[in-house]
Design a protein around this motif. Structure first.
Motif, short mmCIF file in Angstrom:
data_model
loop_
_atom_site.label_atom_id
_atom_site.label_comp_id
_atom_site.label_asym_id
_atom_site.label_seq_id
_atom_site.Cartn_x
_atom_site.Cartn_y
_atom_site.Cartn_z
N GLU A 38 0.77 -1.20 0.28
CA GLU A 38 -0.10 0.20 0.03
C GLU A 38 0.88 1.04 0.11
O GLU A 38 0.46 2.23 -0.23
N THR A 39 2.01 1.14 0.39
CA THR A 39 3.04 2.15 0.37
C THR A 39 3.82 2.38 -0.82
O THR A 39 4.46 3.43 -1.38
N LEU A 40 3.72 1.47 -1.75
CA LEU A 40 4.62 1.50 -3.16
C LEU A 40 3.82 2.09 -4.06
O LEU A 40 2.46 2.06 -4.23
N THR A 41 4.57 2.84 -5.23
CA THR A 41 3.90 3.27 -6.32
C THR A 41 4.69 2.21 -7.42
O THR A 41 5.92 1.78 -7.42
N SER A 42 3.91 2.28 -8.50
CA SER A 42 4.29 1.46 -9.72
C SER A 42 5.80 1.98 -10.12
O SER A 42 6.27 3.10 -10.21
N ASP A 52 8.51 1.22 -8.14
CA ASP A 52 9.38 1.17 -6.94
C ASP A 52 9.96 -0.14 -6.88
O ASP A 52 9.53 -1.12 -7.30
N ARG A 69 10.68 -5.07 -9.26
CA ARG A 69 10.18 -3.87 -9.48
C ARG A 69 8.73 -3.97 -9.26
O ARG A 69 7.95 -5.12 -9.97
N ALA A 81 2.03 -3.65 -10.33
CA ALA A 81 0.69 -3.43 -9.80
C ALA A 81 -0.01 -4.15 -9.00
O ALA A 81 0.65 -5.30 -8.91
N LEU A 82 -0.87 -3.74 -8.29
CA LEU A 82 -1.78 -4.60 -7.60
C LEU A 82 -2.93 -5.21 -8.23
O LEU A 82 -3.72 -4.23 -8.70
N ARG A 138 15.09 0.53 -3.83
CA ARG A 138 14.61 1.90 -3.53
C ARG A 138 13.92 1.83 -2.15
O ARG A 138 14.28 2.79 -1.31
N ILE A 139 13.01 0.82 -1.97
CA ILE A 139 12.53 1.01 -0.61
C ILE A 139 13.26 0.00 0.27
O ILE A 139 13.32 -1.33 0.09
N VAL A 172 8.14 6.79 10.74
CA VAL A 172 7.37 7.16 12.10
C VAL A 172 6.18 6.77 12.26
O VAL A 172 5.27 7.60 11.33
N ALA A 221 1.28 17.72 1.81
CA ALA A 221 1.47 16.97 0.51
C ALA A 221 0.68 17.63 -0.56
O ALA A 221 0.89 17.79 -1.55
#
Lengths: 251, 845
Positions: free
Chosen positions: B537-541, B543, B553, B556-557, B573-574, B823, B835
């Motif tokens: 849920e924290t990843l973007t295509s 990453d 890499r 998609a979900l 990267r993550i 955090v 943001a």
């Protein structure tokens, strides 16, 4: 209140030329006609689950009504439209406690009240006041429960519910997921208003083709205000970041 | 091993057994004889023994002897006479149950005993499980969840009515969890069905064996604690534990021990087979990758952790079983998934990368190497940073002294009790008084108040809400005969599908696709394993991250699958994802504090660590053994406060949350905090040192225990961790149904979100029994409030402020961690606004 006044914390958007305001409660306000619009209240969801053996807290109807009472008190709408699934199942109105029934009647008095049929409550038989319709057209807007397919004329000016849109956006440390209004200027889908109604990510297949991705804006419900986010800020929906600039493949 | 067949005067073994022992050149060891005696007298007993001491055989011998001596079964008119289970064996792992079954079948076959033995796990075919209920074996080997299910069946009185012995393997690993609570309740139930039942516990060395011994027997509330007999097998040869002293510079922070990779490879090359233990899955991935990158000798190294596909894990286990042979492995990098389980004879070295976090945890892991009692186990500790050097040293000293720091058994969880109460009603109608007596005979529940019990029964019946609106949908009802009965058969079915206390995080499958053309295929692709949905849920295509030892890499979900592609040569990267992270144990923390406070002890430290501590002594001071030291100093345009609490990361995080709220109110304008196992760092916009020096606020006020009152409540309101805890409780208690494979597609928006249920419940009925259970969990679990409370009480009046004009040497590690750890918590709303503004400004530019 004039049509240009934005209620506190609201986020302004247009649908087919009409100005609407998404409120932090999850309701939409149409100032020009003093109409308050809510989707997917799912009254009596708790008792609906209880019937089937999951004894969820029985406070959801009361909590949703409190929110609605606050919106109505703040805006004094001439008309309230529920975009369907006001009840979690067709027998919901029968299970409504007398107290909740009275609160609903008080809300309805002195104003127009329109129930659009949803898929959960289409077969509702009990008398709960107000008018009923499968869909309605008022001015430049069309009100229905399930959004029409994206490439049809019917989508123009549509306000719909059913899908419970939610979006996750990335922030400095991790991400935040909230219910949201989703609109591309042509149509808008409202977040679920019910206190026990969950959300479905905008990136889910159910939303595929409903919006013009380049104009899609999600208005996320914050605690006291609504935050507008472009589609590319939404996790799982953005333009891919490997430099090719191509859109995430649609299904 | 003792070998004097005619030493013990009374024959402790029947002839057939004595012959079998003699043929192998064995004679019963003293602890085996002690268990035989306990068996003859029908007494419950706890056996504490190191691995390799013949623990399993000791546990089963009394049952085998008893079964071999029983009269032959008389055939009844209908063919086979029915006889219930004689001995029930319960193991925390199904693989272990299967393995132990094989080990016990051997003596049965070799002595030609007429004893039937079967396993029953989630993998046992339905027809066999059905048959086992009608014609049970003499010995049934199973898991805690299966015991609960069997007890909830109509056949339970027949199955367990003549149960003689129940054996709990790896009892130390079972009792400190909710699984242990459920098992304790099931043991009480077994005892009611078979009053003469005796319980046998098999355990590794623990801090308080008497507590475990008490767990095995019936307790009488109000009376002194009853205990089973305690038999302790002699310890094996002490382990040889070394701490790697690298020539390279030891890092200030981090957990990867990159500097030590060449030395680790050398150690692997010298040993036959090694297990390389790490603390988290993310660490396992990274260490595995680093080892391969430097693996010039072509060592065979594999990876094993809980997220990998089961088939993949089984393959690695099979290769481990083959040892250092041609089909075997030289090393496996593993997380706690290999802490328990089958013994691999060839493992002769345990390497621990990162600090072990607890003395007993280290002992358990060291025990995974070399199962011969007469040879020492060998372990190599590889500290990844300077504080870990201190911790490794403390752990080695604790190990040499044989000190244990297993946590005590806690009061039984109420969500587990709710599940059990429904299970009892499913089995047969029950009377509340009798069930209360039965429940409080189990050690974890012996202090349970009747009022609380009644509230749990009420919760099971109608949800336990003050508004009594669910009477007509009650799951259990009190009938005229004074018994509680299940309302309808669907309730029983629902209970069966929800039995157990292990609640999986929502998981998604990780599927490898080849998207060379930029298209996502409709189906297909290799399944790599599973990961928590939270991570994706924290990843973007686009990453990249590490999984299964390679860089992937995220594409998609798709519903319940994460589609990924290989991204060789790219940097992940993550940096990490959530995995089990154990906080530093209280005992090791005390030892580390003691080590810091005693410069004479520093001789044993590597020179660079010693110099670091000397510098600290010169520029600031060293935290005393019993005090809480707080340093303040400016740096850049910020002011820092470092709290050396040594209470573990979870308690420090909670402290950070509460402290920053309080500082906010005091006008100190805190901006953020970071926590590790050893200390907490807070930074602010105002001069913290000056404020504390003026006693505005005073340090002891800032750290007053009352922060655990209103501040804690207020924070819990918003804590995502508490919601996650609530989800577990709600599922175990049966408020919300578990989702089973195949049900995922029913659509997320239609299921009841536990977060929303939590919000509604909390605002309308804050004293609800399930919220009470959630808070009790949070006190020990993700928030570790209990430990924080103990610390605040301990340091009262002993907080020392050291005001500095610059960063201290001891503060360097925590400051380098700023910005690395996510955090958790409450900042979402503000960040959302920030943001949003930034993005919209960009979008409209």
């Amino acid at each position: 209140m004039t049509s240009e006044t934005i209620p506190l914390g609201g986020s302004r958007f247009e649908v087919n030329g009409e100005v609407l305001v998404g409120l932090p409660s999850g309701a939409a306000w149409w100032p020009a006609t003093r109409t308050l619009i809510v989707a997917d209240m799912h009254f009596e969801k708790g008792s609906s689950f209880a019937r089937r053996g999951s004894l969820l807290p029985p406070f959801d109807t009361s909590a949703t009504l409190s929110r609605l009472e606050a919106d109505v008190a703040a805006l004094a709408p001439a008309r309230v439209i529920s975009l369907g699934d006001a009840f979690h199942d067709p027998f919901g109105p029968e299970r409504l406690e007398p107290g909740a029934r009275a609160r609903l009647a008080a809300l309805q008095s002195g104003r127009e009240w329109l129930w659009i049929d949803g898929n959960h409550d289409a077969a509702t038989v009990a008398e709960i006041g107000g008018e009923r319709a499968s869909e309605a057209a008022i001015g430049a807007l069309v009100f229905r429960h399930e959004p029409a397919p994206g490439d049809t004329l019917a989508a123009i000016g549509e306000l719909a519910g059913h899908l419970h849109p939610a979006a996750r956006v990335r922030v400095a440390s991790g991400s935040v997921r909230r219910h949201c209004f989703a609109t591309d200027g042509r149509r808008a889908i409202l977040p679920a208003y019910g206190s026990l109604a969950g959300g479905l990510d905008l990136a889910a297949p159910a939303f595929a083709g409903l919006f013009a991705a380049e104009r899609l804006v999600a208005h996320l419900l914050g605690d006291a205000r609504v935050h507008a986010m472009p589609a590319r800020a939404i996790v799982g929906f953005g333009i891919s970041r490997d430099g090719t600039g191509r859109r995430r493949a649609s299904r | 091993m003792t070998t004097s067949p005619n030493a013990s005067p009374p024959p402790i073994l029947p002839d057939r057994f004595a012959t079998w022992f003699a043929a192998r050149g064995w004679s019963p060891r003293p602890h085996q004889a002690a268990l035989l005696a306990a068996g003859r007298e029908g007494r419950s007993v706890l056996l504490v023994a190191p691995t390799g001491a013949g623990k399993t055989l000791a546990g089963f011998l009394p049952s085998l002897v008893d079964l071999a001596a029983r009269p032959l079964m008389v055939a009844s008119g209908r063919g086979v006479a029915r006889r219930g289970i004689h001995t029930l064996y319960v193991s925390p792992l199904k693989a272990l149950a299967v393995d132990v079954a094989r080990n016990v079948e051997r003596p049965i076959a070799e002595m030609g005993l007429e004893i039937s033995l079967e396993t029953r796990t989630g993998d046992t075919p339905a027809h066999k499980r059905q048959r086992q209920k009608i014609a049970p074996p003499d010995i049934l080997m199973t898991t805690p969840e299966q015991v609960a299910l069997l007890l909830g069946s109509r056949e339970a009185p027949d199955l367990f009515g003549s149960l003689d012995t129940v054996i709990f393997d790896e009892l130390h690993a079972l009792v400190t969890s909710k699984r242990g609570d459920l098992l304790a309740l099931d043991l009480a139930r077994l005892r009611r069905l078979s009053p003469s039942l005796r319980a046998v516990g098999l355990s590794a060395t623990v801090a308080d064996p008497h507590e475990l011994a008490a767990w095995l027997v019936t307790q009488t509330p109000g009376a002194a604690r009853a205990e089973a007999d305690l038999v302790t097998a002699p310890a094996g040869v002490p382990a040889i534990v070394e701490i790697l002293e690298p020539e390279a510079r030891i890092p200030w922070s981090g957990h990867l021990a990159r500097h030590a990779i060449p030395a680790v490879l050398e150690a692997i090359a010298r040993a036959r087979t090694s297990i390389v233990f790490v603390n988290t899955r993310a660490q396992a991935e990274l260490v595995f990758q680093d080892l391969w990158a430097a693996n010039d000798q072509g060592l065979r190294i594999a990876l094993h952790h809980g997220s990998l596909d089961v088939a993949q894990r089984r393959k690695v286990e099979a290769a481990m079983a083959a040892g250092g042979g041609p089909a075997g492995l030289d090393a496996v990098v593993a997380t706690s998934t290999l802490d328990l389980g089958i013994d691999w004879g060839d493992v002769d070295l345990v390497i621990h990368v990162g600090a072990p976090k607890g003395a007993s945890r280290l002992a358990q892991r060291i025990g995974r190497s070399n199962h011969r009692l007469d040879e020492p186990s060998r372990a190599l500790l590889v500290p990844a940073n300077r504080f870990e050097v201190l911790e490794c040293l403390a752990a080695r000293e604790a190990n040499a002294e044989g000190t244990q720091d297993t946590p005590p058994i806690r009061a039984g969880a109420l969500d587990v009790l709710a599940q059990h109460v429904l299970g009892c009603a499913v089995a047969a109608p029950f009377a509340a008084d009798e069930l209360f007596a039965e429940v409080t005979s189990a050690l974890p529940y012996r202090a349970l108040a009747r009022e609380t019990f009644d509230r749990v029964v009420d919760f099971v019946a109608t949800g336990g809400y003050a508004l009594r609106v669910y009477e007509r949908w009650a799951k259990i009802r009190l009938t005229k005969d004074g018994l509680w009965r299940v309302s309808n058969p669907q309730i029983a079915q629902q209970w069966r599908l929800n039995v157990g206390t292990i609640v999986e995080m929502p998981m998604v499958k990780v599927r490898l696709i080849s998207d060379a053309k930029g298209r996502i295929p409709r189906w297909g692709g290799k399944l790599l394993g599973e990961m928590e949905a939270y991570f994706f849920e924290t990843l973007t295509s686009g990453d990249t991250f590490l999984f299964g030892g390679e860089v992937l890499r995220f594409v998609a979900l798709r519903e319940t699958e994460a589609l990924v592609a290989r991204a060789p040569g790219r940097d992940p990267r993550i940096p990490s994802y959530w995995g089990g992270k154990f906080p530093l144990s209280t005992h090791l923390a005390e030892r580390v504090r003691g080590l810091l406070a005693d410069p004479d002890h520093w001789r044993v430290l590597p020179a660079q660590v010693r110099e670091w501590l000397e510098l600290q002594r010169a520029h600031s001071r060293l935290p005393g053994r019993t005090e809480l030291m707080v340093e303040t100093f400016p740096r850049g345009d910020r002011h820092y406060m470092v709290v050396y609490a040594f209470e573990g990361r979870l308690a420090h995080q909670t402290l950070g949350m509460l402290l920053t709220r309080r500082m906010e109110r005091a006008g100190l304008r805190p901006l953020g905090f970071v926590a590790n196992d050893y200390c907490l760092g807070v930074w602010a916009a105002t001069d913290l040192g000056a404020a504390l020096a003026r006693r505005r606020p005073a340090l002891d006020a800032l750290f007053d225990e009352d922060m655990l009152g209103d501040d804690l409540e207020a924070w819990l309101d918003e804590s995502a961790l508490l919601k996650r805890t609530f989800r577990n409780c709600a599922i175990i208690a049966g408020l919300i149904e578990r989702r089973h494979p195949g049900q995922e597609k029913s659509g997320r928006q239609m299921t009841a979100s536990t977060d929303l249920v939590f919000d509604v419940l909390r605002s309308h009925e804050p004293d609800h029994i399930l919220l009470q259970a959630t808070r009790a969990d949070a006190a020990h679990g993700l928030l570790d409030v209990r430990r924080l409370a103990d610390m605040l009480a301990r340091v009262k009046g002993r907080i020392r402020h050291v005001a500095l004009d610059r960063i201290s040497p001891l503060a360097v590690p925590i400051l380098t961690e700023i910005g690395r750890e996510p955090v958790p918590g409450t900042a979402g709303e503000e960040m959302l606004a920030e943001a949003a503004e930034a993005l919209m400004a960009e979008a409209t530019a």
